[in-house]
Motif scaffolding. Sequence first.
Motif, PDB file in Angstrom:
ATOM      1  N   ALA A   8       0.245   5.752  -4.879  1.00 14.34           N
ATOM      2  CA  ALA A   8      -0.023   5.825  -3.691  1.00 14.34           C
ATOM      3  C   ALA A   8       1.512   5.277  -3.481  1.00 14.34           C
ATOM      4  O   ALA A   8       2.252   5.492  -2.688  1.00 14.34           O
ATOM      5  N   SER A   9       1.672   3.771  -3.689  1.00 18.65           N
ATOM      6  CA  SER A   9       2.527   3.223  -3.149  1.00 18.65           C
ATOM      7  C   SER A   9       3.976   2.613  -3.913  1.00 18.65           C
ATOM      8  O   SER A   9       4.904   2.831  -3.354  1.00 18.65           O
ATOM      9  N   GLU A  10       3.815   3.778  -5.035  1.00 19.30           N
ATOM     10  CA  GLU A  10       4.920   4.139  -6.503  1.00 19.30           C
ATOM     11  C   GLU A  10       5.833   5.429  -5.803  1.00 19.30           C
ATOM     12  O   GLU A  10       6.816   5.538  -5.854  1.00 19.30           O
ATOM     13  N   ARG A  11       4.616   6.178  -5.142  1.00 18.93           N
ATOM     14  CA  ARG A  11       5.497   7.404  -4.774  1.00 18.93           C
ATOM     15  C   ARG A  11       5.912   7.189  -3.508  1.00 18.93           C
ATOM     16  O   ARG A  11       7.065   8.614  -3.456  1.00 18.93           O
ATOM     17  N   GLU A  12       5.225   6.761  -2.304  1.00 16.13           N
ATOM     18  CA  GLU A  12       5.973   6.725  -1.453  1.00 16.13           C
ATOM     19  C   GLU A  12       6.109   5.118  -1.061  1.00 16.13           C
ATOM     20  O   GLU A  12       4.951   3.851  -0.618  1.00 16.13           O
ATOM     21  N   PRO A  13       7.078   4.879  -1.657  1.00 15.29           N
ATOM     22  CA  PRO A  13       7.832   3.521  -1.409  1.00 15.29           C
ATOM     23  C   PRO A  13       7.993   2.710  -0.376  1.00 15.29           C
ATOM     24  O   PRO A  13       7.844   1.560  -0.215  1.00 15.29           O
ATOM     25  N   ASN A  14       7.807   3.682   0.141  1.00 14.67           N
ATOM     26  CA  ASN A  14       8.386   3.506   1.841  1.00 14.67           C
ATOM     27  C   ASN A  14       7.213   3.059   2.678  1.00 14.67           C
ATOM     28  O   ASN A  14       7.861   2.899   3.819  1.00 14.67           O
ATOM     29  N   ASN A  15       5.780   3.417   2.477  1.00 14.99           N
ATOM     30  CA  ASN A  15       5.026   3.088   3.613  1.00 14.99           C
ATOM     31  C   ASN A  15       4.074   1.791   2.920  1.00 14.99           C
ATOM     32  O   ASN A  15       3.591   2.057   1.864  1.00 14.99           O
ATOM     33  N   LEU A  16       4.205   1.144   3.906  1.00 13.31           N
ATOM     34  CA  LEU A  16       3.560  -0.148   4.319  1.00 13.31           C
ATOM     35  C   LEU A  16       2.400  -0.101   4.153  1.00 13.31           C
ATOM     36  O   LEU A  16       1.859  -0.794   3.712  1.00 13.31           O
ATOM     37  N   ASP A  17       1.454   0.572   4.275  1.00  6.42           N
ATOM     38  CA  ASP A  17       0.167   0.912   4.809  1.00  6.42           C
ATOM     39  C   ASP A  17      -0.018   0.607   2.901  1.00  6.42           C
ATOM     40  O   ASP A  17      -1.383   0.345   2.647  1.00  6.42           O
ATOM     41  N   TYR A  18       0.687   1.791   2.057  1.00 10.19           N
ATOM     42  CA  TYR A  18       0.657   1.714   0.955  1.00 10.19           C
ATOM     43  C   TYR A  18       0.723   0.576   0.194  1.00 10.19           C
ATOM     44  O   TYR A  18      -0.158   0.594  -0.823  1.00 10.19           O
ATOM     45  N   ALA A  19       1.505   0.258   0.395  1.00 14.47           N
ATOM     46  CA  ALA A  19       1.800  -1.285  -0.368  1.00 14.47           C
ATOM     47  C   ALA A  19       0.293  -2.243  -0.169  1.00 14.47           C
ATOM     48  O   ALA A  19       0.764  -2.913  -1.086  1.00 14.47           O
ATOM     49  N   GLU A  20       0.814  -2.412   0.975  1.00 14.03           N
ATOM     50  CA  GLU A  20      -0.462  -3.293   1.538  1.00 14.03           C
ATOM     51  C   GLU A  20      -2.083  -2.737   1.043  1.00 14.03           C
ATOM     52  O   GLU A  20      -2.119  -4.237   0.494  1.00 14.03           O
ATOM     53  N   ALA A  21      -2.685  -2.013   0.941  1.00 13.01           N
ATOM     54  CA  ALA A  21      -3.288  -1.608   0.218  1.00 13.01           C
ATOM     55  C   ALA A  21      -3.156  -2.051  -0.635  1.00 13.01           C
ATOM     56  O   ALA A  21      -4.758  -2.231  -1.794  1.00 13.01           O
ATOM     57  N   TYR A  22      -2.798  -1.439  -1.439  1.00  8.52           N
ATOM     58  CA  TYR A  22      -2.490  -1.965  -3.621  1.00  8.52           C
ATOM     59  C   TYR A  22      -2.171  -3.979  -3.434  1.00  8.52           C
ATOM     60  O   TYR A  22      -2.835  -3.953  -4.493  1.00  8.52           O
ATOM     61  N   LEU A  23      -1.976  -4.298  -2.712  1.00  9.53           N
ATOM     62  CA  LEU A  23      -1.582  -5.378  -2.947  1.00  9.53           C
ATOM     63  C   LEU A  23      -3.310  -6.366  -2.790  1.00  9.53           C
ATOM     64  O   LEU A  23      -2.904  -7.420  -3.603  1.00  9.53           O
ATOM     65  N   SER A  24      -3.346  -5.903  -1.954  1.00  7.65           N
ATOM     66  CA  SER A  24      -4.640  -5.939  -1.467  1.00  7.65           C
ATOM     67  C   SER A  24      -6.298  -6.221  -2.215  1.00  7.65           C
ATOM     68  O   SER A  24      -7.200  -6.642  -3.256  1.00  7.65           O
ATOM     69  N   ALA A  25      -6.359  -4.244  -3.442  1.00 13.18           N
ATOM     70  CA  ALA A  25      -6.773  -4.615  -4.479  1.00 13.18           C
ATOM     71  C   ALA A  25      -6.386  -5.086  -5.880  1.00 13.18           C
ATOM     72  O   ALA A  25      -7.071  -5.382  -5.870  1.00 13.18           O
ATOM     73  N   LEU A  26      -4.976  -5.178  -6.033  1.00 13.23           N
ATOM     74  CA  LEU A  26      -4.736  -6.598  -6.635  1.00 13.23           C
ATOM     75  C   LEU A  26      -5.061  -7.269  -6.758  1.00 13.23           C
ATOM     76  O   LEU A  26      -5.584  -8.702  -7.494  1.00 13.23           O
ATOM     77  N   ILE A  27      -5.315  -8.682  -5.622  1.00 16.41           N
ATOM     78  CA  ILE A  27      -5.751  -9.733  -4.673  1.00 16.41           C
ATOM     79  C   ILE A  27      -6.672  -9.397  -5.335  1.00 16.41           C
ATOM     80  O   ILE A  27      -7.286 -10.721  -6.487  1.00 16.41           O
ATOM     81  N   ALA A  28      -7.796  -8.677  -5.110  1.00 21.29           N
ATOM     82  CA  ALA A  28      -9.454  -8.669  -5.040  1.00 21.29           C
ATOM     83  C   ALA A  28      -9.669  -8.518  -6.603  1.00 21.29           C
ATOM     84  O   ALA A  28     -10.885  -8.882  -6.772  1.00 21.29           O
ATOM     85  N   ALA A  29      -8.764  -7.610  -7.496  1.00 20.65           N
ATOM     86  CA  ALA A  29      -9.475  -7.744  -8.815  1.00 20.65           C
ATOM     87  C   ALA A  29      -8.779  -8.789  -9.481  1.00 20.65           C
ATOM     88  O   ALA A  29      -9.469  -9.191 -11.364  1.00 20.65           O
ATOM     89  N   GLY A  30      -7.899  -9.761  -9.088  1.00 23.12           N
ATOM     90  CA  GLY A  30      -8.591 -11.107  -9.366  1.00 23.12           C
ATOM     91  C   GLY A  30      -6.414 -11.260 -10.310  1.00 23.12           C
ATOM     92  O   GLY A  30      -6.316 -12.002 -11.605  1.00 23.12           O
ATOM     93  N   LYS A  31      -5.940  -9.453 -10.544  1.00 24.41           N
ATOM     94  CA  LYS A  31      -4.834  -9.645 -11.538  1.00 24.41           C
ATOM     95  C   LYS A  31      -3.381 -10.290 -10.062  1.00 24.41           C
ATOM     96  O   LYS A  31      -2.987  -9.833  -9.800  1.00 24.41           O
ATOM     97  N   MET A  32      -3.414 -11.888 -10.071  1.00 24.04           N
ATOM     98  CA  MET A  32      -3.067 -12.492  -9.488  1.00 24.04           C
ATOM     99  C   MET A  32      -1.196 -12.604  -9.539  1.00 24.04           C
ATOM    100  O   MET A  32       0.161 -12.585  -9.033  1.00 24.04           O
ATOM    101  N   GLU A  33      -0.715 -12.238 -11.328  1.00 26.79           N
ATOM    102  CA  GLU A  33       0.450 -11.976 -11.560  1.00 26.79           C
ATOM    103  C   GLU A  33       0.787 -11.215 -11.654  1.00 26.79           C
ATOM    104  O   GLU A  33       2.161 -10.445 -10.676  1.00 26.79           O
ATOM    105  N   ASP A  34      -0.162  -9.553 -11.252  1.00 24.13           N
ATOM    106  CA  ASP A  34       0.309  -8.331 -10.813  1.00 24.13           C
ATOM    107  C   ASP A  34       0.819  -8.550  -9.332  1.00 24.13           C
ATOM    108  O   ASP A  34       2.090  -7.866  -8.709  1.00 24.13           O
ATOM    109  N   ALA A  35       0.482  -9.216  -8.932  1.00 27.34           N
ATOM    110  CA  ALA A  35       0.065  -8.922  -7.154  1.00 27.34           C
ATOM    111  C   ALA A  35       1.446 -10.249  -6.632  1.00 27.34           C
ATOM    112  O   ALA A  35       2.442  -9.357  -5.995  1.00 27.34           O
ATOM    113  N   LEU A  36       1.631 -11.692  -7.520  1.00 26.10           N
ATOM    114  CA  LEU A  36       3.187 -11.740  -7.387  1.00 26.10           C
ATOM    115  C   LEU A  36       4.046 -11.020  -7.005  1.00 26.10           C
ATOM    116  O   LEU A  36       5.082 -11.105  -6.399  1.00 26.10           O
ATOM    117  N   ASN A  37       3.716  -9.914  -8.472  1.00 26.28           N
ATOM    118  CA  ASN A  37       4.935  -9.171  -8.466  1.00 26.28           C
ATOM    119  C   ASN A  37       5.538  -8.455  -7.903  1.00 26.28           C
ATOM    120  O   ASN A  37       6.664  -7.736  -7.442  1.00 26.28           O
TER     121      ASN A  37
END
Length: 177
Positions: free
Chosen positions: A63-92
Amino acid sequence: ERARATALMGTALAMQFKPVDAIARFEEALKLDGDNVFAKAELGRILLGQREHGRAVPLLKDASEREPNNLDYAEAYLSALIAAGKMEDALNQVSIANGRFPGNPRIAFLFGRIHDTGDQVKEAEAHYIRAAGADGALYEANLQLGRLYLRLRRLADAKPRFEAAATQAPDAAPVHS
């Protein structure tokens, strides 16, 4: 059209706090239209709330990649990465999001969460302070900063942050816990 209607029914069920039924509707919507970005994002958010981080990450990434200008999608994706413990991906990803949404307090808050998880206290504190100062309604920044101060045993600094969060969001359960 049926996929959109089904996804909207899923949203209504989610708003009624019926996550199991909402998940079923979103999955049905995706069977009808596998490219439905809205259904993917909403299903990802519900899965994130149900602590099914592994299932949420790919949906929110798409969702974040297909709609890169949607802040809600970017924020949700980042929150999922953080929750999943994928910190390197989250930082990128947070660096990319910061480029797309410069100066956004929600992005600053997510930077703080990433640094906080990595025990980079000074960086986390700076990001939380920046986020709290930039958005008076972003109670999560004060809440996380208060929690950071508690861990550091800086009780005098934690109390005003918790009080600010309680003023900003008096009905939010995380503030009271």
